[in-house]
Scaffold this motif. Sequence first.
Motif, PDB file in Angstrom:
ATOM      1  N   GLY A   3      19.930  24.399  32.540  1.00 48.58           N
ATOM      2  CA  GLY A   3      19.881  23.085  31.910  1.00 48.58           C
ATOM      3  C   GLY A   3      19.046  23.100  30.644  1.00 48.58           C
ATOM      4  O   GLY A   3      19.415  22.491  29.635  1.00 48.58           O
ATOM      5  N   PHE A   4      17.918  23.806  30.686  1.00 47.20           N
ATOM      6  CA  PHE A   4      17.054  23.912  29.499  1.00 47.20           C
ATOM      7  C   PHE A   4      17.752  24.688  28.392  1.00 47.20           C
ATOM      8  O   PHE A   4      17.676  24.318  27.219  1.00 47.20           O
ATOM      9  N   VAL A   5      18.442  25.757  28.761  1.00 52.33           N
ATOM     10  CA  VAL A   5      19.159  26.569  27.770  1.00 52.33           C
ATOM     11  C   VAL A   5      20.263  25.738  27.116  1.00 52.33           C
ATOM     12  O   VAL A   5      20.426  25.751  25.892  1.00 52.33           O
ATOM     13  N   LEU A   6      21.040  24.995  27.913  1.00 55.96           N
ATOM     14  CA  LEU A   6      22.098  24.149  27.355  1.00 55.96           C
ATOM     15  C   LEU A   6      21.513  23.042  26.482  1.00 55.96           C
ATOM     16  O   LEU A   6      22.049  22.748  25.406  1.00 55.96           O
ATOM     17  N   LEU A   7      20.429  22.433  26.938  1.00 54.94           N
ATOM     18  CA  LEU A   7      19.793  21.375  26.155  1.00 54.94           C
ATOM     19  C   LEU A   7      19.307  21.912  24.813  1.00 54.94           C
ATOM     20  O   LEU A   7      19.584  21.330  23.758  1.00 54.94           O
ATOM     21  N   THR A   8      18.627  23.029  24.840  1.00 58.76           N
ATOM     22  CA  THR A   8      18.070  23.606  23.614  1.00 58.76           C
ATOM     23  C   THR A   8      19.173  24.106  22.680  1.00 58.76           C
ATOM     24  O   THR A   8      19.198  23.769  21.497  1.00 58.76           O
ATOM     25  N   SER A   9      20.096  24.912  23.207  1.00 61.72           N
ATOM     26  CA  SER A   9      21.156  25.452  22.347  1.00 61.72           C
ATOM     27  C   SER A   9      22.077  24.343  21.848  1.00 61.72           C
ATOM     28  O   SER A   9      22.519  24.369  20.695  1.00 61.72           O
TER      29      SER A   9
END
Length: 127
Positions: A3-9
């Motif tokens: 979720g953090f990776v999708l949010l950031t990217s």
Amino acid sequence: PLGFVLLTSGTVLWAFAEFCNYRCHVSLATNLDKTKRVSGKPYLFDSVTCPHYFFEITSWFGFNAATGFTLAGTLFMTVGGLIMTCWAIQKHEKYQKDSRGASKIHTPIFPGLDIRPPEMIVEALAK
């Protein structure tokens, strides 16, 4: 973590695409000859007829990645992308007709890909 990776990217992609979309609109607004397409400028103008539509769709993809690809967001991106693709095809064909063929590497909206919906849909949505 995913979720953090999708949010950031997604947020980074959205911001990048929005900046490029802004720069495309500045290039279009400062184009002195409105009858000819913008060329010799950055942001894909040398390979795509409507790079501002490409960056708009890309920004919506980034938004959807950041928000978890909700049904409403994905549907909005898909329908909006289809409409902008039809507009781009219409402009691309006009530019090709006006410049007698223009460049073979030039595509309507997606760099290197000449993806087109059925002609019936293009005619209905490009008006």
